[in-house]
Design a protein around this motif. Structure first.
Motif, PDB file in Angstrom:
ATOM      1  N   ASP A   5      23.365  74.095  30.059  1.00  0.00           N
ATOM      2  CA  ASP A   5      23.637  72.951  30.931  1.00  0.00           C
ATOM      3  C   ASP A   5      23.517  71.631  30.177  1.00  0.00           C
ATOM      4  O   ASP A   5      24.364  70.743  30.309  1.00  0.00           O
ATOM      5  CB  ASP A   5      22.671  72.974  32.127  1.00  0.00           C
ATOM      6  CG  ASP A   5      23.040  71.914  33.164  1.00  0.00           C
ATOM      7  OD1 ASP A   5      24.239  71.807  33.506  1.00  0.00           O
ATOM      8  OD2 ASP A   5      22.140  71.184  33.607  1.00  0.00           O
ATOM      9  N   ALA A   6      22.465  71.514  29.351  1.00  0.00           N
ATOM     10  CA  ALA A   6      22.275  70.285  28.571  1.00  0.00           C
ATOM     11  C   ALA A   6      23.423  70.082  27.588  1.00  0.00           C
ATOM     12  O   ALA A   6      23.942  68.966  27.427  1.00  0.00           O
ATOM     13  CB  ALA A   6      20.940  70.334  27.834  1.00  0.00           C
ATOM     14  N   LEU A   7      23.842  71.152  26.929  1.00  0.00           N
ATOM     15  CA  LEU A   7      24.943  71.046  25.965  1.00  0.00           C
ATOM     16  C   LEU A   7      26.273  70.766  26.676  1.00  0.00           C
ATOM     17  O   LEU A   7      27.138  70.073  26.126  1.00  0.00           O
ATOM     18  CB  LEU A   7      25.039  72.338  25.147  1.00  0.00           C
ATOM     19  CG  LEU A   7      23.837  72.640  24.246  1.00  0.00           C
ATOM     20  CD1 LEU A   7      24.026  73.962  23.525  1.00  0.00           C
ATOM     21  CD2 LEU A   7      23.614  71.520  23.240  1.00  0.00           C
ATOM     22  N   ALA A   8      26.407  71.285  27.896  1.00  0.00           N
ATOM     23  CA  ALA A   8      27.642  71.037  28.650  1.00  0.00           C
ATOM     24  C   ALA A   8      27.833  69.553  28.941  1.00  0.00           C
ATOM     25  O   ALA A   8      28.968  69.056  28.975  1.00  0.00           O
ATOM     26  CB  ALA A   8      27.632  71.842  29.952  1.00  0.00           C
ATOM     27  N   ASP A  43      14.563  69.109  21.630  1.00  0.00           N
ATOM     28  CA  ASP A  43      14.249  70.535  21.626  1.00  0.00           C
ATOM     29  C   ASP A  43      12.950  70.803  20.869  1.00  0.00           C
ATOM     30  O   ASP A  43      12.095  71.582  21.333  1.00  0.00           O
ATOM     31  CB  ASP A  43      15.405  71.303  20.985  1.00  0.00           C
ATOM     32  CG  ASP A  43      15.255  72.806  21.127  1.00  0.00           C
ATOM     33  OD1 ASP A  43      15.113  73.286  22.259  1.00  0.00           O
ATOM     34  OD2 ASP A  43      15.269  73.499  20.086  1.00  0.00           O
ATOM     35  N   SER A  44      12.775  70.135  19.717  1.00  0.00           N
ATOM     36  CA  SER A  44      11.551  70.322  18.931  1.00  0.00           C
ATOM     37  C   SER A  44      10.332  69.731  19.632  1.00  0.00           C
ATOM     38  O   SER A  44       9.189  70.083  19.321  1.00  0.00           O
ATOM     39  CB  SER A  44      11.707  69.688  17.545  1.00  0.00           C
ATOM     40  OG  SER A  44      11.808  68.273  17.644  1.00  0.00           O
ATOM     41  N   TRP A  50      18.176  66.428  29.758  1.00  0.00           N
ATOM     42  CA  TRP A  50      18.317  64.982  29.552  1.00  0.00           C
ATOM     43  C   TRP A  50      17.518  64.180  30.571  1.00  0.00           C
ATOM     44  O   TRP A  50      17.096  63.064  30.272  1.00  0.00           O
ATOM     45  CB  TRP A  50      19.800  64.596  29.635  1.00  0.00           C
ATOM     46  CG  TRP A  50      20.639  65.289  28.610  1.00  0.00           C
ATOM     47  CD1 TRP A  50      21.580  66.251  28.819  1.00  0.00           C
ATOM     48  CD2 TRP A  50      20.588  65.082  27.195  1.00  0.00           C
ATOM     49  NE1 TRP A  50      22.120  66.667  27.633  1.00  0.00           N
ATOM     50  CE2 TRP A  50      21.532  65.955  26.619  1.00  0.00           C
ATOM     51  CE3 TRP A  50      19.840  64.257  26.359  1.00  0.00           C
ATOM     52  CZ2 TRP A  50      21.747  66.028  25.243  1.00  0.00           C
ATOM     53  CZ3 TRP A  50      20.052  64.316  24.987  1.00  0.00           C
ATOM     54  CH2 TRP A  50      20.992  65.198  24.444  1.00  0.00           C
ATOM     55  N   THR A  51      17.279  64.732  31.742  1.00  0.00           N
ATOM     56  CA  THR A  51      16.543  64.006  32.778  1.00  0.00           C
ATOM     57  C   THR A  51      15.071  63.838  32.423  1.00  0.00           C
ATOM     58  O   THR A  51      14.378  63.007  33.030  1.00  0.00           O
ATOM     59  CB  THR A  51      16.641  64.761  34.120  1.00  0.00           C
ATOM     60  OG1 THR A  51      16.198  66.113  33.927  1.00  0.00           O
ATOM     61  CG2 THR A  51      18.084  64.767  34.633  1.00  0.00           C
ATOM     62  N   GLU A  52      14.582  64.582  31.443  1.00  0.00           N
ATOM     63  CA  GLU A  52      13.163  64.523  31.083  1.00  0.00           C
ATOM     64  C   GLU A  52      12.849  63.398  30.101  1.00  0.00           C
ATOM     65  O   GLU A  52      11.688  63.032  29.932  1.00  0.00           O
ATOM     66  CB  GLU A  52      12.720  65.860  30.478  1.00  0.00           C
ATOM     67  CG  GLU A  52      12.863  67.046  31.416  1.00  0.00           C
ATOM     68  CD  GLU A  52      12.442  68.335  30.745  1.00  0.00           C
ATOM     69  OE1 GLU A  52      11.494  68.309  29.930  1.00  0.00           O
ATOM     70  OE2 GLU A  52      13.064  69.385  31.007  1.00  0.00           O
ATOM     71  N   GLY A  93      25.690  60.802  38.332  1.00  0.00           N
ATOM     72  CA  GLY A  93      24.650  61.131  39.289  1.00  0.00           C
ATOM     73  C   GLY A  93      23.554  62.034  38.778  1.00  0.00           C
ATOM     74  O   GLY A  93      22.694  62.471  39.555  1.00  0.00           O
ATOM     75  N   LEU A  94      23.532  62.298  37.470  1.00  0.00           N
ATOM     76  CA  LEU A  94      22.499  63.182  36.919  1.00  0.00           C
ATOM     77  C   LEU A  94      21.187  62.431  36.711  1.00  0.00           C
ATOM     78  O   LEU A  94      20.111  62.983  36.934  1.00  0.00           O
ATOM     79  CB  LEU A  94      22.967  63.786  35.595  1.00  0.00           C
ATOM     80  CG  LEU A  94      22.008  64.784  34.954  1.00  0.00           C
ATOM     81  CD1 LEU A  94      21.959  66.075  35.769  1.00  0.00           C
ATOM     82  CD2 LEU A  94      22.397  65.090  33.507  1.00  0.00           C
TER      83      LEU A  94
END
Length: 302
Positions: A5-8, A43-44, A50-52, A93-94
């Motif tokens: 989802d993040a890569l999409a 990721d590391s 992305w919302t984090e 809207g994300l």
């Protein structure tokens, strides 16, 4: 941040840059590379989406890149890519906030672009003027056109035969961000271009749209144009590295010295922001300072 989802979202952003913002493939490649670096860092750091990310995360990421040796200009570009990405995520809207919005990169010292003075430019462009070699005549036409119109390397390489309006002596150019502009072509460049157009059918037929072609009849590459200019510069005895953008800088600085019209030069160069063009006011002042130091009786008085 390697979940699907993040890569999409990165893929969707890339399509947005291509279809809506109409950025070039090279610009999109740079954006994606910068965002991939952020994704790897997240990721590391144990972040999964992305919302984090918040401003503290972005500051930590930029600080780490700075420690790795990334300079101010590169960090500014990196932050610009992140801000643009989050503006897209907010629009979709994300996300609700842009974590990079108020973060600024350290300023880099302003570097004046390398250029050529009028005598060096004339010596360079006149070097191949009397040649009978058709490919060297092509090269002279290319470099005269860059200097006459202030073209970028990518712009001159992308020119098609239909972009030349012989009746009005104008050139149609598509620059960064797919912004089009129409430029006057100087007399010398017109003559060199006309000579090349007479020779061009030896190398390419009507089906080839490119204005400047190689010996094999294909569109001339950026690397070929660069290497041919370096070869021409070496033959004139110029003891410095010469690249096509120096002719664009020479066009702007010489025009500013003569006219002082910064706004007109902005339009001719295709700069979206006049702040980009203002670098040439520093070049002009540098020229005036040199004249003063050489000519004024008390300029060097201690």
């Amino acid at each position: 941040m390697q979940n699907d989802d993040a890569l999409a979202w990165l893929d969707r952003h890339d399509r947005h840059l291509a279809s809506e913002r109409r950025l070039s493939p090279l610009s999109r490649k740079h954006y994606r590379r910068d965002l991939d670096r952020l994704a790897d860092w997240a990721d590391s750091s144990g972040l999964e989406h992305w919302t984090e990310l918040d401003s503290h995360h972005i500051r930590a990421f930029v600080a780490g890149e700075h420690r790795r040796g990334l300079g101010g200009r590169s960090l500014q570009r990196l932050l610009s890519a992140i801000r643009g990405f989050y503006r897209f995520l907010i629009r979709e809207g994300l996300c609700q906030n842009n974590p990079a919005q108020d973060i600024r990169a350290p300023k880099s010292p302003r570097r004046l672009p390398a250029t050529l003075d009028p005598d060096q430019t004339a010596r360079l462009l006149d070097q191949g003027a009397d040649t009978t070699d058709p490919l060297q005549q092509r090269d002279v036409a290319i470099f005269e056109l860059i200097y006459s119109c202030g073209l970028r390397l990518a712009e001159v390489a992308a020119l098609n035969r239909g972009d030349v309006d012989a009746d009005s002596d104008m050139l149609h150019v598509t620059g960064k961000g797919s912004r089009a502009r129409i430029l006057p072509v100087g007399g010398m460049a017109r003559r060199r271009l006309a000579a090349w157009l007479e020779l061009r059918p030896r190398f390419a037929g009507q089906q080839q749209a490119a204005l400047f072609v190689s010996r094999q009849g294909k569109r001339l590459s950026h690397r070929s144009i660069q290497s041919r200019l370096q070869r021409l510069a070496a033959s004139t005895g110029l003891d410095r590295h010469v690249h096509p953008h120096m002719l664009r800088h020479a066009f702007a600085s010489h025009l500013l010295e003569s006219s002082g019209d910064l706004r007109a030069i902005q339009e001719l160069l295709g700069h979206a922001d006049i702040g980009t063009t203002q670098i040439y006011t520093h070049l002009d002042f540098q020229h005036l300072a040199q004249v003063y130091d050489q000519a004024h009786p008390r300029a060097r008085k201690k």
